[in-house]
Design an enzyme around this catalytic site. Sequence first.
Site, PDB file in Angstrom:
ATOM      1  N   GLU A  69      27.111  21.103  23.446  1.00  0.00           N
ATOM      2  CA  GLU A  69      28.517  20.891  23.803  1.00  0.00           C
ATOM      3  C   GLU A  69      29.384  21.785  22.931  1.00  0.00           C
ATOM      4  O   GLU A  69      29.336  21.702  21.704  1.00  0.00           O
ATOM      5  CB  GLU A  69      28.909  19.432  23.581  1.00  0.00           C
ATOM      6  CG  GLU A  69      30.378  19.146  23.773  1.00  0.00           C
ATOM      7  CD  GLU A  69      30.779  17.764  23.279  1.00  0.00           C
ATOM      8  OE1 GLU A  69      31.907  17.629  22.787  1.00  0.00           O
ATOM      9  OE2 GLU A  69      29.957  16.825  23.358  1.00  0.00           O
ATOM     10  N   HIS A 122      22.947  15.527  23.293  1.00  0.00           N
ATOM     11  CA  HIS A 122      23.470  16.871  23.076  1.00  0.00           C
ATOM     12  C   HIS A 122      23.837  17.058  21.610  1.00  0.00           C
ATOM     13  O   HIS A 122      23.893  16.101  20.858  1.00  0.00           O
ATOM     14  CB  HIS A 122      24.694  17.159  23.964  1.00  0.00           C
ATOM     15  CG  HIS A 122      25.885  16.295  23.668  1.00  0.00           C
ATOM     16  ND1 HIS A 122      26.144  15.124  24.334  1.00  0.00           N
ATOM     17  CD2 HIS A 122      26.885  16.422  22.760  1.00  0.00           C
ATOM     18  CE1 HIS A 122      27.253  14.573  23.865  1.00  0.00           C
ATOM     19  NE2 HIS A 122      27.721  15.340  22.893  1.00  0.00           N
ATOM     20  N   HIS A 127      21.980  24.049  11.174  1.00  0.00           N
ATOM     21  CA  HIS A 127      21.695  25.040  12.205  1.00  0.00           C
ATOM     22  C   HIS A 127      21.025  24.368  13.392  1.00  0.00           C
ATOM     23  O   HIS A 127      20.522  23.251  13.276  1.00  0.00           O
ATOM     24  CB  HIS A 127      20.813  26.180  11.667  1.00  0.00           C
ATOM     25  CG  HIS A 127      19.425  25.772  11.332  1.00  0.00           C
ATOM     26  ND1 HIS A 127      19.072  25.309  10.080  1.00  0.00           N
ATOM     27  CD2 HIS A 127      18.295  25.726  12.077  1.00  0.00           C
ATOM     28  CE1 HIS A 127      17.789  25.006  10.074  1.00  0.00           C
ATOM     29  NE2 HIS A 127      17.288  25.242  11.280  1.00  0.00           N
ATOM     30  N   GLU A 181      18.678  29.327  14.607  1.00  0.00           N
ATOM     31  CA  GLU A 181      17.338  29.771  14.224  1.00  0.00           C
ATOM     32  C   GLU A 181      16.539  30.153  15.462  1.00  0.00           C
ATOM     33  O   GLU A 181      16.538  29.429  16.461  1.00  0.00           O
ATOM     34  CB  GLU A 181      16.621  28.652  13.465  1.00  0.00           C
ATOM     35  CG  GLU A 181      15.242  29.023  12.993  1.00  0.00           C
ATOM     36  CD  GLU A 181      14.574  27.898  12.211  1.00  0.00           C
ATOM     37  OE1 GLU A 181      13.475  28.123  11.707  1.00  0.00           O
ATOM     38  OE2 GLU A 181      15.156  26.789  12.107  1.00  0.00           O
TER      39      GLU A 181
END
Length: 123
Positions: free
Chosen positions: A56, A7, A75, A117
């Site tokens: 998360e 994650h 990002h 993005e």
Amino acid sequence: MNFKFAHNNLNVYDLQRSLNFYKEALGLKEVRRKEKEDGSFILVYLGDGQTPHQLELTWLRDMDRPYELGDNEIHLAFTVDDYDAAHAKHAAMDCICFENPSMGIYFISDPDGYWLEIIPERR
């Protein structure tokens, strides 16, 4: 030895606002949640229902101000199968913060200022 992504984490100031944003903007849904017994933090894992990767969101009770992201030179990227519809949705939400038409991408900003993005799915 093999490593696999589990994650990514973003700390958020207003958890419910962020959960609403990620659901509306990207269709991410809560997969699981962990709350510290003393209420000092909440971790919420979001998934897209298609890939095993999760985002998360961490909320810390004692954070008394919005996060300062500095130059914010990181990002997360998301592909979308209907780029034009996604762009129209994000424009209506007024969350597009940067566009690069020559590359065919754009970025949206979440409630804490993190950039996300948006990339058309390549076939």
